[in-house]
Design a protein around this motif. Structure first.
Motif, short mmCIF file in Angstrom:
data_model
loop_
_atom_site.label_atom_id
_atom_site.label_comp_id
_atom_site.label_asym_id
_atom_site.label_seq_id
_atom_site.Cartn_x
_atom_site.Cartn_y
_atom_site.Cartn_z
N GLU A 1 10.22 -13.97 -5.08
CA GLU A 1 9.10 -13.85 -4.97
C GLU A 1 9.00 -12.85 -4.95
O GLU A 1 9.16 -11.83 -4.43
CB GLU A 1 8.38 -14.58 -3.92
CG GLU A 1 6.88 -14.41 -3.69
CD GLU A 1 5.99 -14.26 -2.22
OE1 GLU A 1 7.22 -15.11 -1.04
OE2 GLU A 1 4.63 -14.70 -2.21
N VAL A 2 8.13 -12.14 -5.56
CA VAL A 2 7.83 -10.88 -6.14
C VAL A 2 6.80 -10.76 -5.02
O VAL A 2 5.90 -10.74 -5.28
CB VAL A 2 7.70 -10.42 -7.84
CG1 VAL A 2 6.97 -9.23 -8.28
CG2 VAL A 2 8.60 -10.64 -8.39
N GLN A 3 7.23 -9.03 -4.58
CA GLN A 3 6.78 -8.64 -3.55
C GLN A 3 5.78 -6.81 -2.98
O GLN A 3 7.01 -6.53 -2.93
CB GLN A 3 6.40 -9.05 -2.46
CG GLN A 3 6.22 -10.59 -1.47
CD GLN A 3 5.73 -10.58 -0.35
OE1 GLN A 3 6.81 -10.29 0.22
NE2 GLN A 3 5.31 -11.40 0.55
N LEU A 4 5.17 -6.47 -3.47
CA LEU A 4 4.98 -5.32 -3.13
C LEU A 4 4.36 -5.43 -1.68
O LEU A 4 2.68 -5.58 -1.89
CB LEU A 4 4.45 -4.55 -4.14
CG LEU A 4 5.50 -4.24 -5.95
CD1 LEU A 4 4.57 -5.33 -6.53
CD2 LEU A 4 5.23 -3.21 -6.29
N VAL A 5 3.86 -4.28 -0.66
CA VAL A 5 3.23 -3.62 0.04
C VAL A 5 3.52 -2.80 0.71
O VAL A 5 3.89 -2.17 0.82
CB VAL A 5 3.93 -4.93 0.88
CG1 VAL A 5 2.94 -5.06 2.51
CG2 VAL A 5 4.05 -6.47 1.19
N GLU A 6 2.09 -2.50 0.46
CA GLU A 6 1.48 -0.54 0.51
C GLU A 6 1.20 -0.92 2.64
O GLU A 6 1.18 -1.57 3.12
CB GLU A 6 0.32 -0.45 -0.24
CG GLU A 6 -0.20 -0.39 -1.13
CD GLU A 6 -0.68 -1.61 -1.85
OE1 GLU A 6 -0.94 -1.94 -2.92
OE2 GLU A 6 -0.13 -3.26 -1.01
N SER A 7 1.77 0.08 2.81
CA SER A 7 0.78 0.30 3.82
C SER A 7 0.91 2.27 4.47
O SER A 7 1.57 3.04 4.02
CB SER A 7 2.39 0.45 5.34
OG SER A 7 3.67 1.23 5.17
N GLY A 8 0.26 2.69 5.90
CA GLY A 8 0.26 4.71 5.29
C GLY A 8 -0.86 4.85 5.26
O GLY A 8 -1.30 5.78 5.57
N GLY A 9 -1.79 3.51 4.90
CA GLY A 9 -3.33 4.09 4.87
C GLY A 9 -3.88 4.32 6.30
O GLY A 9 -3.03 3.69 7.48
N GLY A 10 -5.56 4.75 6.24
CA GLY A 10 -5.96 5.19 7.80
C GLY A 10 -7.05 6.23 7.66
O GLY A 10 -7.59 6.99 6.07
N LEU A 11 -7.59 6.58 8.30
CA LEU A 11 -9.09 8.31 8.16
C LEU A 11 -7.84 8.94 8.40
O LEU A 11 -6.99 9.35 9.65
CB LEU A 11 -9.95 7.35 9.59
CG LEU A 11 -10.80 8.58 9.89
CD1 LEU A 11 -11.59 8.62 8.67
CD2 LEU A 11 -11.52 8.02 10.55
N VAL A 12 -8.82 10.22 7.94
CA VAL A 12 -8.00 11.40 8.06
C VAL A 12 -9.14 12.38 7.99
O VAL A 12 -10.07 12.08 6.65
CB VAL A 12 -6.60 11.58 6.97
CG1 VAL A 12 -7.11 11.61 5.80
CG2 VAL A 12 -6.19 12.64 7.10
N GLN A 13 -9.31 13.56 8.16
CA GLN A 13 -10.37 14.33 8.19
C GLN A 13 -10.05 15.04 6.84
O GLN A 13 -8.60 15.52 5.93
CB GLN A 13 -10.27 15.32 9.00
CG GLN A 13 -10.63 15.05 10.15
CD GLN A 13 -11.25 16.37 11.26
OE1 GLN A 13 -11.13 17.18 11.27
NE2 GLN A 13 -11.86 15.94 11.83
N ALA A 14 -11.05 16.05 5.81
CA ALA A 14 -10.66 16.85 4.11
C ALA A 14 -9.85 17.89 5.01
O ALA A 14 -10.21 18.42 5.78
CB ALA A 14 -12.08 17.43 3.96
N GLY A 15 -9.18 18.09 4.33
CA GLY A 15 -8.12 19.02 4.08
C GLY A 15 -6.79 18.35 4.59
O GLY A 15 -5.71 18.96 4.72
#
Length: 126
Positions: free
Chosen positions: A1-15
């Motif tokens: 089964e082909v899978q691509l799993v993203e991670s690492g997103g979130g909330l960050v301040q500008a800059g």
């Protein structure tokens, strides 16, 4: 089964910075080019960056909107692709997706890719 799993997103301040990861499985990693896309609310999905081949010259490409701020890289041994995002702006807020396709055809268009991850949310506050 082909899978691509993203991670690492979130909330960050500008800059600030965030590092996204894309874990790839179910196909021969070396045979595909990998791209990152994003989709903001009410907008079309747009290409951000891609690697034309994870094995050969590994040429990297960036949309003008992120050039000089984002860096795409891959770790073939780990079947991972990364997107280092620096100097983030509120307009970078979107769901970010990684995708895989023929390394000779990948580009900034969705139709260039065969496989997609589910996405990870990136929110940049002002």
């Amino acid at each position: 089964e082909v899978q691509l799993v993203e991670s690492g997103g979130g909330l960050v301040q500008a800059g600030g910075s965030l590092a996204l990861s894309c874990a790839v499985s179910g196909f021969t990693f070396d045979d595909y080019g990998i791209g990152w896309f994003r989709q903001a609310p009410g907008k079309e999905r747009e290409g951000v960056s891609y690697i034309s081949s994870t094995v050969s010259d590994g040429s990297t490409y960036y949309a003008d909107s992120v050039k000089g701020r984002f860096i795409i890289s891959s770790d073939n041994a780990k079947n991972m692709v990364y997107l280092q995002m620096n100097s983030l702006k509120p307009e970078d807020t979107a769901v970010y997706y990684c995708a895989a396709g023929n390394p000779l055809r990948v580009g900034f268009h969705q139709d260039d890719y065969e496989y997609w991850g589910q996405g990870t949310q990136v929110t940049v506050s002002s």
